[in-house]
Motif scaffolding. Structure first.
Motif, PDB file in Angstrom:
ATOM      1  N   SER A  47     -40.433  -2.908  56.030  1.00  8.99           N
ATOM      2  CA  SER A  47     -40.076  -2.478  54.687  1.00  8.99           C
ATOM      3  C   SER A  47     -41.270  -2.533  53.752  1.00  8.99           C
ATOM      4  O   SER A  47     -42.087  -3.442  53.802  1.00  8.99           O
ATOM      5  N   ARG A  97     -32.339  -8.028  50.600  1.00  8.32           N
ATOM      6  CA  ARG A  97     -33.543  -8.070  51.436  1.00  8.32           C
ATOM      7  C   ARG A  97     -33.456  -6.940  52.447  1.00  8.32           C
ATOM      8  O   ARG A  97     -32.403  -6.693  53.013  1.00  8.32           O
ATOM      9  N   PRO A  98     -34.575  -6.305  52.718  1.00  4.89           N
ATOM     10  CA  PRO A  98     -34.537  -5.288  53.770  1.00  4.89           C
ATOM     11  C   PRO A  98     -34.214  -5.961  55.100  1.00  4.89           C
ATOM     12  O   PRO A  98     -34.597  -7.111  55.304  1.00  4.89           O
ATOM     13  N   PRO A  99     -33.502  -5.278  55.997  1.00  4.60           N
ATOM     14  CA  PRO A  99     -33.045  -5.907  57.239  1.00  4.60           C
ATOM     15  C   PRO A  99     -34.186  -6.358  58.148  1.00  4.60           C
ATOM     16  O   PRO A  99     -35.295  -5.836  58.072  1.00  4.60           O
ATOM     17  N   LEU A 100     -33.864  -7.311  58.989  1.00  2.00           N
ATOM     18  CA  LEU A 100     -34.827  -7.828  59.962  1.00  2.00           C
ATOM     19  C   LEU A 100     -34.312  -7.529  61.364  1.00  2.00           C
ATOM     20  O   LEU A 100     -33.137  -7.737  61.656  1.00  2.00           O
ATOM     21  N   LEU A 101     -35.169  -7.018  62.200  1.00  7.42           N
ATOM     22  CA  LEU A 101     -34.821  -6.851  63.607  1.00  7.42           C
ATOM     23  C   LEU A 101     -36.090  -7.069  64.405  1.00  7.42           C
ATOM     24  O   LEU A 101     -37.029  -6.295  64.319  1.00  7.42           O
TER      25      LEU A 101
END
Lengths: 634, 94
Positions: free
Chosen positions: A363, A438-442
């Protein structure tokens, strides 16, 4: 003469692509890939079995050809250009579905001759995976060679197949996947259409896989076992702290030996040159300009190499992803992303590779916040400045019986202040610029594997080369300029302070009024100017300034010790402390700014960074001087 | 387009380590920010597809967030908030 052929190396993340790259190639990396991970395309020579030299281009790993992060976009663009002569596709044999999905998409994307490296074949075999290789080759229409990236001998078959495939010239572009839907009215596909497309792609590739995968292997219980310790509530955190402690311990203690040798070598060389029968100006140029400047910077090489060796090792081993997992929640509290961890750690060596490593953060906003605080982390270029100031101004008193010394403690405090302010600024940026979800986490937690020492070594040699190039160009040029400014015009013989007549003095005096509230005299002002190009030049500049001011010859004492003794008598304590505070923020060097502008594609953020760091540095130095001067007077 | 949730359907983020589940759908809405949408695509690209069995392996200490999820042969770390975009149904152990 024939054009040198180029071969693209593509693959899924964590398939051992970079290790294979290092095993297949022979030195001569060219394209700048200054980072802890493959975020740019690296390029090196590859020799085919018939002796032909080609260049192998290491493209960043990706799960698919729909770019998600910026570094994956590099791969998609390269395949679209289709301007290479051959391709090696690296897939992970222990991840059959992912391997097949990527493979069909890549083979459909280009008509270039290709070979497939079915990598980690040893691990796959050990876990019981079984492929029908001849059927696999027939089905895909390309040679598929089982490889073990960390073993060199196994790569021969791969290169033979590659040479053969390239002789055959063009490959018929495969049509495994259903035609990609192209919207007629120029609008991008709707969200639903894209997910449908992905699903249909995967149905196709999974059906193909069924034909070639005879037996599925057992799960990777070894990694699960290691994770039970590494991700354990207590042991996990202790291991993380231990890893960081060991890293910094090695960076300072182990590195100090080679650093002393390098320092000693340049001191010796200076002495040798001084003894030569050369004109005084030339002698001064060589000793005070070139040798002092280059030597003063080259001493960091051991520290940079040790830090990168550990980073590369932990990354290859699979630990970095676990660190992200353990720290993500806490990083989020200060506006950072779990993935900010690696860039920030890299920044302890240098902010430039650190900022480049932020490309792996998906992000934009997490990337910006991480980039903005990176210059506050204590890069190794500040270390010699701190070392000099501490040895000059902080008495080496032992504190307690634990062998803790005040000097070491102050160094630790400077590092700690760097971390505290970095996190504080992260929180402030989050508060004012980026609100909301928050922008996603992967992030994948890859299987643990023992890193290839050969691959690690090559990675280090490459980083050493980049550093030496910088020393040989920018830093050398700067020190020569400074030497000139300090040495000319010559004062008439018998002047008490010959340097007062120099151009440098004039430049320094211009800055004096601004710097006076910080307790800096014109000599410091003069030394600060080149730190905008490279911070480490500070020590070299001071060496030059004082070496020129002081006519006595060096007598076995190392340059740093001499300088430390000198500034101790010249500067009050408050000035020393104020300068330390200045360097916590040290309005960053030009290369950092240039990297920020290039990476974020934004002049605005570069200016914000410059201004906010300058204000912090000035404020911190002013307050420190005010308090310290008040206390010492009382 | 909002998925109608069945009584047995849960969000992935609500699960604990050791749970075995199967994907039944995704929360895909038109008003989601772009990064959330890209994330959903990325999920399907790394193997989170409808019908796919998942296993929650663990979670980070203290915060219990993110969680680690096993899909096919790979393990991924997801934040609970993001994992809640994945609808699952509990599988019974054989």
């Amino acid at each position: 003469m024939n054009r040198k052929k180029s071969i693209a190396l593509v693959g899924t993340p964590n398939a051992g692509k970079t290790a294979l790259f290092n095993v297949l190639t022979h030195s001569h990396q060219r394209v700048a890939n200054y980072s802890g991970v493959t975020v740019d395309s690296a390029e090196a020579d590859l020799i085919l079995p018939d002796g032909e030299f080609c260049s192998l281009v290491d493209l960043p790993g990706s799960y698919s050809l729909r770019p998600y992060t910026e570094d994956e976009g590099v791969l998609t663009q390269a395949l679209q250009k289709n301007n290479f002569d051959g391709m090696i596709v690296v897939i992970d044999a222990t991840q059959p579905e992912r391997a097949m999905r990527f493979l069909v998409e890549v083979l459909d994307a280009t008509d270039r001759p290709a070979v497939v490296a079915l990598n980690m074949s040893d691990l796959a075999f050990a876990r019981g995976f079984e492929y029908d290789l001849s059927k696999f080759c027939d089905l895909m229409g390309v040679p598929i060679i089982p490889t073990v990236a960390v073993k060199r001998g196994k790569s021969k078959a791969l290169l033979d197949a590659l040479e053969h495939a390239m002789k055959a010239q063009k490959r018929e572009r495969s049509r495994f996947l259903p035609e990609r839907k192209k919207p007629s009215d120029g609008k991008p596909l709707s969200r639903k259409e894209v997910s449908e497309q992905i699903l249909s792609f995967y149905k196709t590739s999974d059906a193909l896989l069924k034909q070639v995968l005879i037996r599925k292997g057992r799960p990777d219980t070894r990694s699960e076992k290691i994770d039970r310790i590494v991700l354990h509530p207590i042991w996990g955190m202790l291991i993380l702290i231990a890893v960081l402690a060991i890293t910094f311990q090695l960076m300072f203690n182990l590195a100090s030996y080679p650093m002393d040798w390098i320092d000693g070598f340049f001191g010796w060389m200076g002495g040798q040159v001084s003894a030569l029968a050369l004109p005084a100006v030339l002698k001064s140029f060589l000793v005070d300009g070139v040798i002092a400047g280059v030597g003063g910077t080259l001493v960091f090489l051991p520290q940079i190499l040790i830090l990168f060796a550990l980073i590369l090792f932990l990354e290859d081993f699979g630990f970095m992803a676990r660190a992200v997992f353990l720290l993500d929640y806490w990083m989020g509290k200060v506006g950072l992303h779990g993935r900010s961890f690696l860039p920030i750690i890299s920044s302890y060596a240098c902010a430039v590779p650190g900022i480049m490593a932020t490309r792996t953060i998906e992000s934009k906003r997490d990337r910006i916040v991480t980039t903005m605080i990176i210059p506050i982390t204590t890069c190794s270029a500040r270390v010699p400045v701190y070392t000099l100031l501490i040895s000059a101004f902080i008495p080496n008193i032992a504190l307690g019986a634990l062998g803790i010394h005040l000097q070491g403690l102050v160094m630790l405090a400077l590092y700690a202040l760097g971390i505290v302010f970095a996190l504080l600024m992260g929180a402030i940026f989050k508060l004012f610029f980026f609100k909301g979800r928050r922008p996603p986490l992967l992030i994948e937690l890859p299987s643990y594997k023992m890193p290839s020492m050969q691959s690690l070594f090559k990675g280090l040699v490459y980083r050493a080369k980049l550093f030496l190039k910088r020393v040989g160009t920018i830093i050398l040029a700067l020190t020569i300029v400074i030497w000139f400014l300090v040495s000319f015009p010559k004062a008439p013989a018998g002047t008490e302070n010959p340097i007062e007549a120099s151009y440098a003095a004039k430049v320094g005096h211009v800055f004096e009024p601004v710097l006076k509230p910080l307790g800096f005299d014109w000599k410091i002002g003069m030394a600060l100017v080149p730190t905008f190009a490279a911070r480490e030049v500070m020590v070299a500049t001071l060496s030059t300034v004082y070496a020129v001011g002081d006519t006595s010859e060096g007598s076995g004492v190392s340059n740093t010790d001499k300088l430390s003794a000198l500034i101790k008598t010249e500067w009050p304590l408050a000035t020393g402390l104020s300068l330390m505070a200045w360097f916590i923020f040290a309005p960053m060097c030009i290369s950092t700014l240039a990297t920020v502008k290039r990476e974020l594609k934004s002049t605005k953020w570069m200016l914000i960074m410059m201004i906010y760091l300058f204000i912090l540095a000035y404020g911190a130095a002013y307050l420190t001087h005010l308090v310290a001067a008040g206390l010492t007077r009382a | 387009m909002r998925m109608v949730l069945n009584k047995a359907h849960r969000k992935l983020g609500e699960h604990l380590p050791g749970d075995q589940v199967e994907i039944v759908g995704f929360c895909l809405e038109d008003d989601q920010p772009d990064d959330v949408h890209q994330f959903l695509h990325r999920l399907s690209e790394v193997g989170f597809l409808v019908g796919e069995p998942l296993e929650i392996l663990g979670h980070a200490p203290y915060s219990k967030d993110p969680i680690s999820v096993k899909v096919k042969e790979a393990t991924y770390a997801l934040r609970r908030e993001d994992a809640n975009l994945i609808y699952v149904v509990k599988r019974h152990r054989e």
